[in-house]
Scaffold this motif. Sequence first.
Motif, PDB file in Angstrom:
ATOM      1  N   SER A 181      -0.362 -62.849 -34.021  1.00  0.00           N
ATOM      2  CA  SER A 181      -0.023 -64.273 -34.050  1.00  0.00           C
ATOM      3  C   SER A 181      -0.216 -64.865 -32.663  1.00  0.00           C
ATOM      4  O   SER A 181       0.439 -64.442 -31.705  1.00  0.00           O
ATOM      5  N   THR A 182      -1.124 -65.826 -32.558  1.00  0.00           N
ATOM      6  CA  THR A 182      -1.444 -66.455 -31.276  1.00  0.00           C
ATOM      7  C   THR A 182      -1.526 -67.968 -31.464  1.00  0.00           C
ATOM      8  O   THR A 182      -2.191 -68.448 -32.388  1.00  0.00           O
ATOM      9  N   PHE A 183      -0.855 -68.697 -30.604  1.00  0.00           N
ATOM     10  CA  PHE A 183      -0.877 -70.152 -30.684  1.00  0.00           C
ATOM     11  C   PHE A 183      -2.312 -70.680 -30.660  1.00  0.00           C
ATOM     12  O   PHE A 183      -3.112 -70.290 -29.817  1.00  0.00           O
ATOM     13  N   LYS A 184      -2.633 -71.538 -31.620  1.00  0.00           N
ATOM     14  CA  LYS A 184      -3.935 -72.204 -31.746  1.00  0.00           C
ATOM     15  C   LYS A 184      -5.077 -71.256 -32.132  1.00  0.00           C
ATOM     16  O   LYS A 184      -6.228 -71.689 -32.220  1.00  0.00           O
ATOM     17  N   LYS A 185      -4.780 -69.992 -32.386  1.00  0.00           N
ATOM     18  CA  LYS A 185      -5.851 -69.033 -32.691  1.00  0.00           C
ATOM     19  C   LYS A 185      -5.705 -68.458 -34.097  1.00  0.00           C
ATOM     20  O   LYS A 185      -6.429 -68.823 -35.001  1.00  0.00           O
ATOM     21  N   ALA A 186      -4.759 -67.536 -34.276  1.00  0.00           N
ATOM     22  CA  ALA A 186      -4.646 -66.848 -35.567  1.00  0.00           C
ATOM     23  C   ALA A 186      -3.197 -66.493 -35.846  1.00  0.00           C
ATOM     24  O   ALA A 186      -2.371 -66.376 -34.929  1.00  0.00           O
ATOM     25  N   ASP A 187      -2.892 -66.310 -37.123  1.00  0.00           N
ATOM     26  CA  ASP A 187      -1.591 -65.803 -37.542  1.00  0.00           C
ATOM     27  C   ASP A 187      -1.812 -64.843 -38.702  1.00  0.00           C
ATOM     28  O   ASP A 187      -1.440 -65.097 -39.843  1.00  0.00           O
ATOM     29  N   LEU A 188      -2.463 -63.720 -38.369  1.00  0.00           N
ATOM     30  CA  LEU A 188      -2.709 -62.659 -39.336  1.00  0.00           C
ATOM     31  C   LEU A 188      -1.590 -61.632 -39.223  1.00  0.00           C
ATOM     32  O   LEU A 188      -1.262 -61.167 -38.127  1.00  0.00           O
ATOM     33  N   GLN A 189      -0.989 -61.288 -40.366  1.00  0.00           N
ATOM     34  CA  GLN A 189       0.107 -60.332 -40.360  1.00  0.00           C
ATOM     35  C   GLN A 189      -0.142 -59.282 -41.442  1.00  0.00           C
ATOM     36  O   GLN A 189      -0.506 -59.617 -42.569  1.00  0.00           O
ATOM     37  N   THR A 190       0.044 -58.027 -41.068  1.00  0.00           N
ATOM     38  CA  THR A 190      -0.268 -56.919 -41.971  1.00  0.00           C
ATOM     39  C   THR A 190       0.970 -56.071 -42.207  1.00  0.00           C
ATOM     40  O   THR A 190       1.556 -55.539 -41.259  1.00  0.00           O
ATOM     41  N   MET A 191       1.379 -55.966 -43.469  1.00  0.00           N
ATOM     42  CA  MET A 191       2.444 -55.028 -43.830  1.00  0.00           C
ATOM     43  C   MET A 191       1.789 -53.710 -44.215  1.00  0.00           C
ATOM     44  O   MET A 191       1.095 -53.608 -45.230  1.00  0.00           O
ATOM     45  N   THR A 192       1.953 -52.719 -43.364  1.00  0.00           N
ATOM     46  CA  THR A 192       1.374 -51.401 -43.607  1.00  0.00           C
ATOM     47  C   THR A 192       2.368 -50.535 -44.376  1.00  0.00           C
ATOM     48  O   THR A 192       3.587 -50.710 -44.253  1.00  0.00           O
ATOM     49  N   GLN A 193       1.848 -49.608 -45.148  1.00  0.00           N
ATOM     50  CA  GLN A 193       2.721 -48.681 -45.855  1.00  0.00           C
ATOM     51  C   GLN A 193       2.060 -47.322 -46.000  1.00  0.00           C
ATOM     52  O   GLN A 193       0.916 -47.225 -46.450  1.00  0.00           O
ATOM     53  N   LEU A 194       2.782 -46.293 -45.603  1.00  0.00           N
ATOM     54  CA  LEU A 194       2.389 -44.912 -45.861  1.00  0.00           C
ATOM     55  C   LEU A 194       3.324 -44.366 -46.918  1.00  0.00           C
ATOM     56  O   LEU A 194       4.544 -44.508 -46.815  1.00  0.00           O
ATOM     57  N   THR A 195       2.763 -43.765 -47.963  1.00  0.00           N
ATOM     58  CA  THR A 195       3.563 -43.157 -49.030  1.00  0.00           C
ATOM     59  C   THR A 195       3.247 -41.674 -49.108  1.00  0.00           C
ATOM     60  O   THR A 195       2.079 -41.281 -49.181  1.00  0.00           O
ATOM     61  N   TYR A 196       4.314 -40.864 -49.101  1.00  0.00           N
ATOM     62  CA  TYR A 196       4.138 -39.410 -49.158  1.00  0.00           C
ATOM     63  C   TYR A 196       5.179 -38.805 -50.093  1.00  0.00           C
ATOM     64  O   TYR A 196       6.364 -39.133 -50.013  1.00  0.00           O
ATOM     65  N   VAL A 197       4.723 -37.932 -50.985  1.00  0.00           N
ATOM     66  CA  VAL A 197       5.600 -37.184 -51.880  1.00  0.00           C
ATOM     67  C   VAL A 197       5.800 -35.795 -51.289  1.00  0.00           C
ATOM     68  O   VAL A 197       4.821 -35.059 -51.101  1.00  0.00           O
ATOM     69  N   PRO A 198       7.039 -35.425 -50.934  1.00  0.00           N
ATOM     70  CA  PRO A 198       7.275 -34.113 -50.320  1.00  0.00           C
ATOM     71  C   PRO A 198       6.672 -32.982 -51.145  1.00  0.00           C
ATOM     72  O   PRO A 198       6.786 -32.951 -52.375  1.00  0.00           O
ATOM     73  N   GLY A 199       5.992 -32.090 -50.438  1.00  0.00           N
ATOM     74  CA  GLY A 199       5.330 -30.958 -51.083  1.00  0.00           C
ATOM     75  C   GLY A 199       3.868 -31.185 -51.356  1.00  0.00           C
ATOM     76  O   GLY A 199       3.117 -30.224 -51.544  1.00  0.00           O
ATOM     77  N   ASP A 200       3.431 -32.441 -51.385  1.00  0.00           N
ATOM     78  CA  ASP A 200       2.024 -32.744 -51.648  1.00  0.00           C
ATOM     79  C   ASP A 200       1.149 -32.447 -50.428  1.00  0.00           C
ATOM     80  O   ASP A 200       1.637 -32.360 -49.291  1.00  0.00           O
ATOM     81  N   SER A 201      -0.146 -32.343 -50.677  1.00  0.00           N
ATOM     82  CA  SER A 201      -1.101 -32.136 -49.587  1.00  0.00           C
ATOM     83  C   SER A 201      -1.907 -33.405 -49.321  1.00  0.00           C
ATOM     84  O   SER A 201      -2.937 -33.357 -48.657  1.00  0.00           O
ATOM     85  N   SER A 202      -1.434 -34.542 -49.846  1.00  0.00           N
ATOM     86  CA  SER A 202      -2.112 -35.809 -49.610  1.00  0.00           C
ATOM     87  C   SER A 202      -1.083 -36.910 -49.380  1.00  0.00           C
ATOM     88  O   SER A 202       0.099 -36.756 -49.701  1.00  0.00           O
ATOM     89  N   PHE A 203      -1.536 -38.034 -48.823  1.00  0.00           N
ATOM     90  CA  PHE A 203      -0.686 -39.203 -48.647  1.00  0.00           C
ATOM     91  C   PHE A 203      -1.543 -40.445 -48.829  1.00  0.00           C
ATOM     92  O   PHE A 203      -2.772 -40.386 -48.764  1.00  0.00           O
ATOM     93  N   LYS A 204      -0.873 -41.570 -49.067  1.00  0.00           N
ATOM     94  CA  LYS A 204      -1.578 -42.823 -49.335  1.00  0.00           C
ATOM     95  C   LYS A 204      -1.220 -43.879 -48.303  1.00  0.00           C
ATOM     96  O   LYS A 204      -0.098 -43.916 -47.799  1.00  0.00           O
TER      97      LYS A 204
END
Length: 397
Positions: A181-204
């Motif tokens: 977020s910058t005055f007179k420039k941009a206001d891009l905001q990103t909600m990031t999320q990592l999801t992991y199931v214990p025991g799995d060998s992958s994550f999202k």
Amino acid sequence: MKKYYSVIFGAMIGLSAMSIHAKTYILTDTENGVEVGNWKTTGQNYTIEQKVLHGGKQEGSKVITITSPTGLTIALSPTRGMGLLHAEGKGVRLGWNSPVKEVVNPAYINLESRNGLGWLEGFNEMIVRCGYEWTGHPTTIDGQIYSLHGKAQNTPASYVAVEVDDKPPFAIHVKGLIKESTFKKADLQTMTQLTYVPGDSSFKLHDVLTNHADYAHDYQIIYHSNFSQPILEEGAKFIAPVSEVSPFNDYAKKGLKDWQSYLGPTKDFDEMVFNLKPLADQNGNTIAALLNKDSSKGVAIEFNTQQLPVLTLWKNTDTLKQGYVTGIEPGTSYAYPVNIEREQKRVKQLAPGQSVNFDLTYSLLSDRSQIEKVEKKVSQIQGNQLIKQVETPIAKE
């Protein structure tokens, strides 16, 4: 919780948004003055811990680590744009050994130093979000410096929460809000999320980018995903269904013939980059993978080409101390400067209030059966289509 965050989380319903069915731990909330330091919680088959680092350039940096004894250990840094430092399990480490050893606090980085290459002074993560206001190699346009790969990775999260589902499979969700977020420039905001199931060998990963301004704004993103030993070695190979490959620049031309295979650590090897056009199934889903020499271990990335239409392969097989690493990089753009990407119509735009989603799945491959499934998926999507090798770079910096 304030209306602002309700709007953000409302966009994430369907992928473990906040609900009565999850335990929620808020670690950072700048709007409400919440700032938790060292913190820890444990459950069945998992431990989640946040540590505040001290000393050197990592003073004040935070690291959240998820540990599952039967699955993966995943470390990420809210201080560094929610970037993932490394993941490991089954005797395999995903990530690399950069000459940058500390989790550098962005307060100690000047992105415009070294002619716009200051970003490299903190670069050591497994997954870096390059963007979102811009990405690619540095350039100067109308007096403004567009530094290497944007600012998101060097922006501390304004909101961080850990959620643990209280119903099987007891998924863990780590969320972080990155504000550009910058005055007179941009206001891009990103909600990031990592999801992991214990025991799995992958994550999202599930990221939601929103334009909060009253004006339309360009955006770019490259998910710079970096791997090294024990997967990367002499004879290691990259596989993905693609229709076309071209060298990023003239230096990469001489590596075009062997673009899918790797050297061992090689002194004076400059980075080689290749632009790929990925193929996908009827739903836009595709996969790319790095496999070691005997195909006994590897890593795979699944993504959707409707969200991330291009793929960059970065080969940096320099010496171990210099940084022996390769990058598999799904994105909306290649790594050319923003002016070139704009000219070639790869820079996208968000209308006021508009959001866009990015979804990726990362999988550690620790046995031959897992690798065979990935190879089969690549082969099915590739079908009979030959890979076109274009010898001339599609752009010149």
